[in-house]
Design an enzyme around this catalytic site. Sequence first.
Site, PDB file in Angstrom:
ATOM      1  N   GLU A   1      40.200 -10.476  43.254  1.00 50.35           N
ATOM      2  CA  GLU A   1      40.855 -11.235  44.315  1.00 50.35           C
ATOM      3  C   GLU A   1      40.428 -12.692  44.251  1.00 50.35           C
ATOM      4  O   GLU A   1      39.265 -13.006  43.990  1.00 50.35           O
ATOM      5  CB  GLU A   1      40.467 -10.642  45.668  1.00 50.35           C
TER       6      GLU A   1
ATOM      7  N   CYS B   1      37.158  -5.793  38.912  1.00 46.99           N
ATOM      8  CA  CYS B   1      37.412  -4.355  38.782  1.00 46.99           C
ATOM      9  C   CYS B   1      38.249  -4.046  37.547  1.00 46.99           C
ATOM     10  O   CYS B   1      39.131  -4.821  37.162  1.00 46.99           O
ATOM     11  CB  CYS B   1      38.165  -3.834  40.010  1.00 46.99           C
TER      12      CYS B   1
END
Length: 219
Positions: A183, A56
């Site tokens: 992540e 992202c």
Amino acid sequence: MLPPKEEIKRNLESGLPILIYDFDGREEEVDMVFYAGAVTWKSINLLRKDAGGLICYVTGNNEAKKLGITFMTEIVKEKYPSLYKKPPYGDEPAFALWVNHISTRTGINDEDRAKTISELHKTISMIRIREDEARNKFYTEFYAPGHVPILISRGLKNRKGHTELSTSLLEYIGLERSGVIAEMLGDGKSLSKEKAMLYAKNNGFLFIEGKEIVLEVIR
């Protein structure tokens, strides 16, 4: 305690990632973070292979407002109200639009996503001195939906996710609030804090805890 500003900045500007752990009792996850101004296709490759989570682009709320970008939650509340629910950890998500740069082919490979992110960074960097040009660049050179999700910080006083932690850290060390995060995943679940710390040590990457960022940024 946070490492010295100069050390964090030197690492990020040279194209190295840092690892940020949020908080015990929240997501309890570690994100790999790059400064968008130093992102290459090799950065995306590392995020994809060694982090594994959703890649992202992150920026600040003020920057997003100047481009006219809003949170996806606002769109969902208006268009699909029955779908609006908060995640288990309680905070509203930071998601906004998903975009591609017009020069990309499909938008998904490492080079394409690096190009989209680099052009987003140029757009954000332009805002402070040429806001109209930045806005024009965004609406002329990007299209949605695409393969790079834009996340907008809600501010550390309102939300303490990786979007807020990473953009606050970038601002703290004197860089634009323009980053890339993903992540770190393990087998079936998120990578544990302990394994992420070992990965950072073995690869020479800085490991920073969210509480350390909050202590420096929110006084």
